[in-house]
Each structure stands twice: as structure tokens, then as C-alpha cells.
Design a protein around this motif. Structure first.
Motif, PDB file in Angstrom:
ATOM      1  N   TYR A 175       0.824  -1.203   0.000  1.00  0.00           N
ATOM      2  CA  TYR A 175       0.000   0.000   0.000  1.00  0.00           C
ATOM      3  C   TYR A 175       0.863   1.261   0.000  1.00  0.00           C
ATOM      4  O   TYR A 175       0.595   2.211  -0.739  1.00  0.00           O
ATOM      5  CB  TYR A 175      -0.941   0.002   1.210  1.00  0.00           C
ATOM      6  CG  TYR A 175      -1.866   1.198   1.222  1.00  0.00           C
ATOM      7  CD1 TYR A 175      -3.001   1.220   0.424  1.00  0.00           C
ATOM      8  CD2 TYR A 175      -1.592   2.310   2.009  1.00  0.00           C
ATOM      9  CE1 TYR A 175      -3.846   2.313   0.416  1.00  0.00           C
ATOM     10  CE2 TYR A 175      -2.424   3.411   2.008  1.00  0.00           C
ATOM     11  CZ  TYR A 175      -3.554   3.414   1.214  1.00  0.00           C
ATOM     12  OH  TYR A 175      -4.372   4.499   1.197  1.00  0.00           O
ATOM     13  N   ILE A 178       2.327   1.817  -3.404  1.00  0.00           N
ATOM     14  CA  ILE A 178       1.314   2.354  -4.319  1.00  0.00           C
ATOM     15  C   ILE A 178       1.164   3.850  -4.089  1.00  0.00           C
ATOM     16  O   ILE A 178       1.118   4.638  -5.040  1.00  0.00           O
ATOM     17  CB  ILE A 178      -0.032   1.621  -4.146  1.00  0.00           C
ATOM     18  CG1 ILE A 178       0.076   0.193  -4.675  1.00  0.00           C
ATOM     19  CG2 ILE A 178      -1.167   2.380  -4.842  1.00  0.00           C
ATOM     20  CD1 ILE A 178      -1.084  -0.707  -4.288  1.00  0.00           C
ATOM     21  N   ASN A 181       3.702   5.903  -5.631  1.00  0.00           N
ATOM     22  CA  ASN A 181       3.711   5.733  -7.089  1.00  0.00           C
ATOM     23  C   ASN A 181       4.794   4.748  -7.547  1.00  0.00           C
ATOM     24  O   ASN A 181       5.371   4.918  -8.619  1.00  0.00           O
ATOM     25  CB  ASN A 181       3.831   7.084  -7.811  1.00  0.00           C
ATOM     26  CG  ASN A 181       3.194   7.036  -9.187  1.00  0.00           C
ATOM     27  OD1 ASN A 181       2.331   6.189  -9.434  1.00  0.00           O
ATOM     28  ND2 ASN A 181       3.622   7.940 -10.062  1.00  0.00           N
ATOM     29  N   GLN A 182       5.048   3.746  -6.749  1.00  0.00           N
ATOM     30  CA  GLN A 182       5.981   2.673  -7.102  1.00  0.00           C
ATOM     31  C   GLN A 182       5.175   1.393  -7.309  1.00  0.00           C
ATOM     32  O   GLN A 182       5.389   0.365  -6.666  1.00  0.00           O
ATOM     33  CB  GLN A 182       7.033   2.493  -6.004  1.00  0.00           C
ATOM     34  CG  GLN A 182       7.891   3.720  -5.772  1.00  0.00           C
ATOM     35  CD  GLN A 182       8.844   3.535  -4.600  1.00  0.00           C
ATOM     36  OE1 GLN A 182       9.143   2.432  -4.183  1.00  0.00           O
ATOM     37  NE2 GLN A 182       9.310   4.643  -4.079  1.00  0.00           N
ATOM     38  N   LYS A 183       4.251   1.478  -8.280  1.00  0.00           N
ATOM     39  CA  LYS A 183       3.282   0.413  -8.478  1.00  0.00           C
ATOM     40  C   LYS A 183       3.930  -0.894  -8.906  1.00  0.00           C
ATOM     41  O   LYS A 183       3.499  -1.975  -8.492  1.00  0.00           O
ATOM     42  CB  LYS A 183       2.220   0.875  -9.463  1.00  0.00           C
ATOM     43  CG  LYS A 183       1.372   2.000  -8.888  1.00  0.00           C
ATOM     44  CD  LYS A 183       0.372   2.521  -9.881  1.00  0.00           C
ATOM     45  CE  LYS A 183      -0.487   3.572  -9.260  1.00  0.00           C
ATOM     46  NZ  LYS A 183      -0.019   4.895  -9.348  1.00  0.00           N
ATOM     47  N   ARG A 184       4.949  -0.833  -9.722  1.00  0.00           N
ATOM     48  CA  ARG A 184       5.628  -2.052 -10.178  1.00  0.00           C
ATOM     49  C   ARG A 184       6.213  -2.792  -8.969  1.00  0.00           C
ATOM     50  O   ARG A 184       6.062  -4.015  -8.852  1.00  0.00           O
ATOM     51  CB  ARG A 184       6.720  -1.747 -11.188  1.00  0.00           C
ATOM     52  CG  ARG A 184       7.424  -2.977 -11.725  1.00  0.00           C
ATOM     53  CD  ARG A 184       8.493  -2.661 -12.743  1.00  0.00           C
ATOM     54  NE  ARG A 184       7.999  -1.994 -13.930  1.00  0.00           N
ATOM     55  CZ  ARG A 184       7.461  -2.603 -14.999  1.00  0.00           C
ATOM     56  NH1 ARG A 184       7.345  -3.904 -14.993  1.00  0.00           N
ATOM     57  NH2 ARG A 184       7.047  -1.917 -16.028  1.00  0.00           N
ATOM     58  N   ALA A 186       5.175  -2.510  -5.933  1.00  0.00           N
ATOM     59  CA  ALA A 186       4.038  -2.953  -5.115  1.00  0.00           C
ATOM     60  C   ALA A 186       3.501  -4.288  -5.620  1.00  0.00           C
ATOM     61  O   ALA A 186       3.174  -5.166  -4.828  1.00  0.00           O
ATOM     62  CB  ALA A 186       2.952  -1.903  -5.111  1.00  0.00           C
TER      63      ALA A 186
END
Length: 187
Positions: A175, A178, A181-184, A186
């Protein structure tokens, strides 16, 4: 068992025998905490932390022979003691465990009294001492409320290193990533 009078009598005798034994003050702090006397609890816990710094050898030599059911830090403390002869260590984890338990309880005191910043400070110190998932569970919602996503990513990351299969810690870490903004990462 909540038999505070008997416990206090024993702890007072123990304090007379070993005035610098940190576990005595931790247990007194727990009694005060359970009774809702948070100021007295905090003072006892601070004394426990001071004794742990001043006389760690007492904690290492005289291991607290009881364990709090469901307390992961306590379980690790006892496991570490049981493996002492095989691993040839000097019970150093006993000191880390005392500090962790005292710091975490201080965090809980401040959380219950509505002092979120102080609570976060103590929980952070506890997790930096030993990254126990239970403490991370208490700290993470406070970090979410204060939108401290950098810390929310850092703290559960330590927890994931220590307990990689603890799904709650993993979810807090994901979470936070995310939100940063480090979705990859995550995923």
C-alpha cells in the motif's frame, strides 16, 4: 491473572534484591498500564529502559522465566534463550526484547492518551530495535493517518525482511509503495 497486589509484593522484593533489574520496572509498568494509570506506567517503563542501558548484564544473566501468550517478541526472547548453548551467544536478545517491549508499551500509552506524534516516536524506536510484526500493526495505521508514506514503506520493508510471510506487513508495504507511485514494486 490480574492479581496485582501479590505481583507488586513480589516485584517490590525483587526491586530490593536487584534495584537495577529492568524487568522489574517493565512488569510494574505493565501493572500500571493494565490499571489505566498511564503516567505511572510510562515512568516505570522509562526506568526499565534506563536500567537496560545501565546494566544489560542483569537481563542477560537473569532471564525472565515467563512468556506473555501471543507476544511474538517474548516468544523470540525465549527461543533465543533456549538456543543459547547451541549458538554460543550471551543472551543479547534478552536486552533487545526488553527494550522492544517497553518502547512498544510506551507507544501504546501515548496512542491511548491521544498523543499520536509521541506514539509514533516510540513505535518507530521499538521497530528499529526489533521489527516485530505486532508492533508494525500498531504503527502502520498511525503512519497512514499522518500520510507518512515514506516511513510506511520503510518500516514494513524491515518487517518483510524479518517476517516475509506475514501478509498484513506485506500489504502495508504494498500500500505504501502504491501511495509513493511505485506500483511495479508494489505488484
Amino acid at each position: 491473572l490480574r492479581r496485582y497486589e501479590i505481583a507488586r509484593k513480589y516485584l517490590d522484593d525483587l526491586e530490593n534484591l536487584f534495584p537495577d533489574y529492568a524487568w522489574t520496572y517493565y512488569l510494574i509498568g505493565r501493572i500500571y498500564f493494565d490499571k489505566g494509570e498511564f503516567e505511572h506506567a510510562h515512568l516505570s517503563l522509562q526506568k526499565a529502559l534506563q536500567c537496560a542501558v545501565r546494566t544489560p548484564e542483569l537481563i542477560q544473566k537473569h532471564v525472565l522465566p515467563v512468556i506473555e501468550k501471543g507476544n511474538t517478541c517474548d516468544a523470540r526472547r525465549i527461543t533465543s534463550f533456549m538456543w543459547q548453548s547451541a549458538l554460543s551467544h550471551n543472551n543479547e536478545f534478552q536486552v533487545k526484547a526488553l527494550k522492544n517491549l517497553a518502547l512498544e508499551l510506551c507507544g501504546e500509552i501515548f496512542q491511548r492518551t491521544g498523543k499520536q506524534a509521541e506514539s509514533i516516536k516510540y513505535y518507530l524506536e521499538a521497530v528499529n530495535n526489533v521489527s516485530i510484526p505486532g508492533c508494525i500493526y500498531k504503527l502502520s495505521p498511525l503512519l497512514l493517518q499522518s500520510a507518512a508514506f515514506d516511513l510506511l514503506a520503510e518500516i514494513p520493508a524491515k518487517g518483510v525482511e524479518d517476517s516475509p510471510y506475514d501478509s498484513i506487513v506485506v500489504f502495508y508495504y504494498a500500500y505504501a509503495l502504491i501511495q509513493l507511485n511505485q506500483k511495479r514494486d508494489a505488484v
